[in-house]
Design a protein around this motif. Structure first.
Motif, mmCIF file in Angstrom:
data_model
loop_
_atom_site.group_PDB
_atom_site.id
_atom_site.type_symbol
_atom_site.label_atom_id
_atom_site.label_comp_id
_atom_site.label_asym_id
_atom_site.label_seq_id
_atom_site.Cartn_x
_atom_site.Cartn_y
_atom_site.Cartn_z
ATOM 1 N N ARG A 39 16.969 2.367 2.106
ATOM 2 C CA ARG A 39 15.572 2.045 1.816
ATOM 3 C C ARG A 39 14.793 3.326 1.558
ATOM 4 O O ARG A 39 14.977 4.319 2.266
ATOM 5 N N ALA A 40 13.925 3.276 0.570
ATOM 6 C CA ALA A 40 13.077 4.430 0.299
ATOM 7 C C ALA A 40 11.696 4.150 0.859
ATOM 8 O O ALA A 40 11.214 3.028 0.804
ATOM 9 N N GLY A 41 11.064 5.153 1.409
ATOM 10 C CA GLY A 41 9.675 4.999 1.807
ATOM 11 C C GLY A 41 8.777 5.083 0.582
ATOM 12 O O GLY A 41 9.247 5.001 -0.547
ATOM 13 N N ASN A 42 7.474 5.229 0.834
ATOM 14 C CA ASN A 42 6.558 5.334 -0.295
ATOM 15 C C ASN A 42 6.876 6.543 -1.161
ATOM 16 O O ASN A 42 6.740 6.498 -2.371
ATOM 17 N N ASP A 43 7.291 7.626 -0.505
ATOM 18 C CA ASP A 43 7.343 8.905 -1.217
ATOM 19 C C ASP A 43 8.577 9.698 -0.787
ATOM 20 O O ASP A 43 8.464 10.700 -0.080
ATOM 21 N N PRO A 44 9.771 9.277 -1.223
ATOM 22 C CA PRO A 44 10.985 9.931 -0.727
ATOM 23 C C PRO A 44 11.129 11.378 -1.191
ATOM 24 O O PRO A 44 11.832 12.147 -0.564
ATOM 25 N N TRP A 45 10.524 11.748 -2.308
ATOM 26 C CA TRP A 45 10.755 13.100 -2.865
ATOM 27 C C TRP A 45 9.628 14.071 -2.508
ATOM 28 O O TRP A 45 9.644 15.193 -2.963
ATOM 29 N N LEU A 46 8.618 13.640 -1.756
ATOM 30 C CA LEU A 46 7.403 14.437 -1.554
ATOM 31 C C LEU A 46 6.830 14.852 -2.910
ATOM 32 O O LEU A 46 6.737 16.035 -3.239
ATOM 33 N N ALA A 47 6.459 13.851 -3.688
ATOM 34 C CA ALA A 47 6.080 14.079 -5.078
ATOM 35 C C ALA A 47 4.587 14.376 -5.203
ATOM 36 O O ALA A 47 3.879 14.496 -4.202
ATOM 37 N N ASP A 48 4.129 14.490 -6.465
ATOM 38 C CA ASP A 48 2.771 14.959 -6.722
ATOM 39 C C ASP A 48 1.828 13.874 -7.223
ATOM 40 O O ASP A 48 0.614 14.053 -7.184
ATOM 41 N N THR A 49 2.369 12.782 -7.755
ATOM 42 C CA THR A 49 1.527 11.894 -8.556
ATOM 43 C C THR A 49 1.275 10.559 -7.844
ATOM 44 O O THR A 49 1.976 10.197 -6.913
ATOM 45 N N LEU A 50 0.253 9.826 -8.341
ATOM 46 C CA LEU A 50 -0.299 8.678 -7.628
ATOM 47 C C LEU A 50 0.667 7.526 -7.390
ATOM 48 O O LEU A 50 0.504 6.766 -6.437
ATOM 49 N N GLU A 51 1.699 7.373 -8.279
ATOM 50 C CA GLU A 51 2.574 6.205 -8.100
ATOM 51 C C GLU A 51 3.287 6.256 -6.745
ATOM 52 O O GLU A 51 3.699 5.237 -6.215
ATOM 53 N N TRP A 52 3.400 7.453 -6.154
ATOM 54 C CA TRP A 52 4.084 7.575 -4.870
ATOM 55 C C TRP A 52 3.142 7.282 -3.701
ATOM 56 O O TRP A 52 3.535 7.341 -2.543
ATOM 57 N N TYR A 53 1.886 6.987 -3.997
ATOM 58 C CA TYR A 53 0.906 6.694 -2.955
ATOM 59 C C TYR A 53 1.057 5.266 -2.436
ATOM 60 O O TYR A 53 0.852 4.980 -1.273
ATOM 61 N N THR A 54 1.480 4.381 -3.346
ATOM 62 C CA THR A 54 1.597 2.975 -2.961
ATOM 63 C C THR A 54 3.004 2.702 -2.416
ATOM 64 O O THR A 54 3.830 3.605 -2.348
ATOM 65 N N THR A 55 3.242 1.443 -2.016
ATOM 66 C CA THR A 55 4.546 1.131 -1.421
ATOM 67 C C THR A 55 5.645 1.106 -2.479
ATOM 68 O O THR A 55 5.379 1.073 -3.675
ATOM 69 N N SER A 56 6.908 1.115 -2.030
ATOM 70 C CA SER A 56 8.045 1.008 -2.947
ATOM 71 C C SER A 56 8.795 -0.271 -2.608
ATOM 72 O O SER A 56 9.325 -0.365 -1.510
ATOM 73 N N PRO A 57 8.906 -1.258 -3.470
ATOM 74 C CA PRO A 57 8.178 -1.387 -4.741
ATOM 75 C C PRO A 57 6.693 -1.668 -4.506
ATOM 76 O O PRO A 57 6.338 -2.185 -3.448
ATOM 77 N N PRO A 58 5.860 -1.364 -5.492
ATOM 78 C CA PRO A 58 4.424 -1.553 -5.314
ATOM 79 C C PRO A 58 4.057 -3.032 -5.267
ATOM 80 O O PRO A 58 4.753 -3.859 -5.846
ATOM 81 N N PRO A 59 2.969 -3.382 -4.565
ATOM 82 C CA PRO A 59 2.508 -4.779 -4.572
ATOM 83 C C PRO A 59 1.959 -5.148 -5.949
ATOM 84 O O PRO A 59 1.720 -4.266 -6.775
ATOM 85 N N GLU A 60 1.720 -6.441 -6.147
ATOM 86 C CA GLU A 60 1.330 -6.887 -7.479
ATOM 87 C C GLU A 60 0.044 -6.204 -7.952
ATOM 88 O O GLU A 60 -0.132 -5.922 -9.123
ATOM 89 N N HIS A 61 -0.873 -5.924 -6.984
ATOM 90 C CA HIS A 61 -2.135 -5.310 -7.395
ATOM 91 C C HIS A 61 -2.090 -3.786 -7.341
ATOM 92 O O HIS A 61 -3.120 -3.133 -7.480
#
Lengths: 330, 548
Positions: B499-521
């Motif tokens: 399982r991956a958390g929200n941000d497994p790579w310690l990344a820079d951009t907003l897509e890693w702010y939400t959950t993985s996978p992201p909710p519908e909204h």
């Protein structure tokens, strides 16, 4: 330290080996050995570009490998950040400007070589260039010499003489290309393209269609026989109608229908009476067999633009050597 | 007033919620993105099988693995598939998934249009493959289908017509998608996300979309003329009736060359996301990379006739197109140097996504440099339409495009599906493909220089041709094994991946702010953006506040 040295030696050794092979000029590290001034000037341009791009290649790949080895993770945690450098204007200007200079050098060299590649030499001492007309067809090359002699799939040319070729197409796009005698020029219907060569030694050169032209594209080959002036003259004045008919049969018909008309990709035609019906034969050669018929009986218009002499030569050859039908009507 | 029970409508299952129906009717950008990518990868597999058949046919001289006509269908549909049905739609899918997330938006600007563009693509691709059953077989006049060869008089089968129809559908799909991306990027960015703070992948998609809007109509015109010539009896491209066969080449390449950058710019965008995250550094020269993307997009529309140096253009045109083609090498070089500088003094974490990104630099450089030979038109006269071009083009399209695709898949898979792809299998796949790729395509440079034309059904015994062709075919087999490893990886990950958390790579951009996978909204709330690396800012703020 020792490992670094090993990597360095390996990289240097590999590049030296490549350079040695490239210098030897075979094995595919440069275009084929040129035998015409335009082809050899193209090779000169190729070699200069290879030198400069080779340099860039070594720098980029070298830096890449070096950085990967030097700055790899080595067990540091993911949270350990490198220095947060965002940009460096002077450095960026340098690596924009230096490639501009390299590219400019390449362009300048190409311009310097260009007239010797593109322009047909005046050849005043030879009484001007020898002009040969090429008609590209699905799937053969037709050559017409200044005296009207025609040959198929083989071009005869005198050595040391400037030969200008005028390239036409009678059906789809093709491309005239003899690697040792210069670059490709397309045969496009409705247009005429030109190129030239001046072969520096007697011999046979391989040519092949460079633009995909249909089902027998791979078999659309030409041979250029470069021979002495006297051999060339005796060839173009001695092609008999029967010899032309033979070339037409093997170059135009036999690629699909088999060398004795036994069939191959196309149907067997040795016993087909159309071979000996003058009007019917001409019609199918000029028009092909087209879309209103079932797809399986499709045939391209291989004889488009032929002269009467060409049709007559083929008819005579077919009667004498190919047609195996029952003699009809007694 | 007494409380009164409202009559409740009887519960009825909404058919749109069914397992299949929910995918067919979805307008969620993430699901459409997944549909796009999955479909594109299926076409990648199909096109790859066609390529393996081509290499089998060419492994030795005078081979008869397939028939002549089948061979011509193979390379025609292989090229068409990889360009129109694989790479371009794959980027459309990835961008569909990522662009709204990266800019902090709820969805694309036009969700229904988005669904429409996917279904146009789906049916276009389906039509292309069904054309193998057309009378006379599939189209067989090359992925570029030059007339007169593609005219009715020389290609009487209906495969060519189906090819035109399918490409029309795919072109409409790309056009609709592109308009949607432009509207989304221009209008729906999070608060604080100015143009110099959008992720570089979004910059790439912006230029990708503008290029598609600019050039797709032109190929539409060319295809329509061709269809009219074939079906209605017009003579746009028939010189025997006053048309021009060369006109089609101009129309096609005015589209065709920008299309190369439509393929490569998003891959470059992926690199500009992956390299800094796995180097633990900011991208070196954000502005230079963004502006070089714009410059490449602009110049890509001025270089088309370098595909036509051998048609006998006037000298001044040859010179113009040589210079413009060389100029476009400059912004490309800028990107490569900036990427290298990004890795300099970093903490290079050599995960699979990073391997693909570094592999991209290694092989794409070769493709870029061999392009300089082709830009010098006298040299082009010698090597155009030979295997040299096949090698060059695959170093760019595969070494650039496909390496970028896999960098993207390994990087964003945990965000899309919530599970990490297996690193060990990923690395095995990378090395198999990297070695197989170079074995397949490097010898093709030599074949071209030795005079082997492309699109030849077979060849004859001629010096080293046999050796190089055999090496090339073996390499294609090694690549195929690598791709199978990826299939195994996907199956295994789906069953039992970590399982991956929200941000497994310690990344820079907003897509890693939400959950993985992201909710519908997508987001409950979007952080205020103050730089091009909002997530790193957030991590630092959190670390700071806890210390406080």
């Amino acid at each position: 330290m020792r490992r670094k040295l090993l990597v360095l030696v390996l990289v240097l050794g590999a590049s030296l080996a490549f350079a040695a092979v490239a210098a030897a000029g075979n094995g595919g590290f440069a275009p084929e050995t040129p035998h015409s001034p335009n082809a050899s000037r193209i090779n000169d341009s190729y070699k200069l570009i290879a030198l400069l791009t080779g340099l860039i290649f070594v720098i980029v790949e070298g830096a890449l490998v070096w950085f990967i080895v030097r700055y790899r993770n080595r067990g540091r945690p993911r949270t350990a950040e490198g220095p947060q450098i965002h940009a460096h204007t002077r450095l960026e200007l340098i690596w924009t400007a230096v490639p501009v200079l390299i590219v400019a050098a390449i362009a300048a060299f190409v311009f310097y070589k260009l007239p010797g590649i593109k322009d047909v030499p005046a050849a005043k001492a030879q009484g001007g260039p020898l002009v040969v007309r090429i008609d590209a067809h699905q799937f053969y090359w037709q050559f017409t010499y200044p005296n009207g002699t025609i040959s198929i799939d083989e071009l005869h040319a005198p050595v040391h003489r400037v030969v200008e070729v005028e390239i036409h197409s009678q059906d789809v796009d093709h491309s005239w290309w003899v690697p040792e005698l210069g670059g490709k020029f397309d045969a496009i219907p409705g247009r005429t393209t030109h190129t030239w060569f001046q072969a520096d030694r007697v011999g046979t050169y391989r040519g092949q269609c460079g633009e995909f032209c249909g089902v027998f594209h791979a078999e659309m080959a030409a041979r250029v026989f470069v021979e002495s002036e006297s051999a060339y003259r005796s060839y173009i004045s001695s092609v008999t109608p029967m010899a032309l008919g033979g070339q037409e049969w093997s170059g135009v018909c036999a690629k699909c229908h088999g060398i004795s008309g036994q069939g191959g990709y196309g149907p067997a035609i040795a016993a087909n009476t159309v071979l000996v019906e003058q009007a019917g034969l001409r019609h199918i050669l000029e028009q092909g067999q087209n879309v209103r018929k079932p797809l399986a009986s499709y045939m391209p218009p291989v004889g488009r633009g032929w002269t009467d002499a060409q049709f007559t030569a083929l008819e005579a050859y077919l009667k004498a050597h190919v047609y195996k039908g029952a003699p009809s009507g007694g | 007033m007494a409380a009164r029970a409202e009559p409740v409508a009887p519960y009825r299952a909404d058919w749109r919620r069914g397992r299949v129906a929910s995918w067919v009717t979805t307008v969620d950008h993430k699901r459409i993105g997944i549909l796009y990518m999955a479909t594109a990868l299926v076409f990648f597999a199909a096109g790859g099988i066609l390529a393996l058949l081509i290499r089998a046919q060419l492994a030795t001289p005078n081979e008869h693995v397939v028939t002549r006509n089948a061979y011509n269908e193979l390379f025609t549909i292989h090229g068409t598939t990889m360009i129109f049905l694989f790479i371009v739609p794959f980027w459309a899918g990835l961008a569909n998934f990522l662009v709204p997330l990266m800019i902090g938006a709820r969805d694309m600007a036009f969700p229904r249009l988005n669904a429409a563009s996917y279904w146009f693509f789906f049916f276009g691709g389906l039509g292309m493959y069904l054309s193998f059953f057309a009378s006379g077989g599939a189209a067989r006049s090359g992925w570029y289908s030059y007339p007169p060869l593609s005219e009715k008089a020389f290609s009487p089968g209906s495969g060519q017509d189906v090819w035109i129809l399918s490409l029309h559908l795919v072109a409409i799909s790309s056009l609709l998608g592109a308009i949607n991306f432009i509207c989304t990027i221009h209008n729906m960015r999070a608060t604080g996300m100015s143009w110099m703070r959008i992720p570089l992948f979004v910059w790439a998609i912006e230029i990708y979309s503008i290029l598609l809007v600019a050039v797709m109509p032109v190929i539409g015109v060319g295809l329509t003329f061709l269809l009219l010539d074939r079906q209605v009896g017009t003579h746009f491209f028939d010189p025997t009736h006053g048309g021009s066969a060369l006109l089609y080449q101009h129309l096609f390449w005015f589209f065709g060359h920008p299309e190369v950058y439509v393929i490569i710019l998003p891959a470059m965008g992926v690199l500009s996301e992956v390299l800094p995250v796995f180097s633990r550094k900011p991208i070196f020269g954000y502005k230079a990379i963004a502006f070089s993307t714009v410059a490449i997009g602009f110049y890509s529309m001025l270089v088309w006739a370098h595909h036509m140096f051998s048609v006998g253009l006037p000298n001044f045109l040859n010179i113009f197109f040589m210079l413009s083609s060389m100029v476009i090498a400059i912004p490309t070089g800028v990107k490569i140097f900036n990427w290298l500088a990004t890795t300099w003094r970093g903490n290079l974490i050599l995960d699979t996504a990073m391997l693909w990104a570094l592999g991209f630099i290694a092989v794409f450089t070769i493709g870029g440099l061999s392009g300089i030979f082709l830009a010098a038109f006298p040299v082009d006269w010698q090597v155009t339409d030979t295997y040299y071009v096949v090698a060059h083009m695959h170093y760019v399209m595969f070494g650039g495009g496909v390496f970028g695709v896999f960098a993207a898949l390994f990087y964003w898979w945990p965000k899309i599906f919530g599970r990490l792809l297996d690193e060990r299998l990923g690395k095995i796949q990378f090395w198999l493909v990297f070695i197989g790729f170079n074995l397949t395509f490097f010898p093709q440079h030599m074949l071209g220089l030795m005079g082997m034309p492309r699109r030849n059904f077979t060849y004859f015994h001629h010096g080293l041709w046999e050796a190089y062709n055999l090496i090339s075919s073996i390499g294609s087999g090694i690549m195929a094994i690598g791709m199978l490893v990826f299939v195994v990886n996907v199956v295994q990950t789906t069953r039992s991946g970590a399982r991956a958390g929200n941000d497994p790579w310690l990344a820079d951009t907003l897509e890693w702010y939400t959950t993985s996978p992201p909710p519908e909204h997508n987001f409950d709330r979007v952080p205020y953006v103050t730089s091009a690396r909002p997530l790193r800012d957030l991590r630092r703020r959190l670390a700071g506040s806890s210390a406080f």
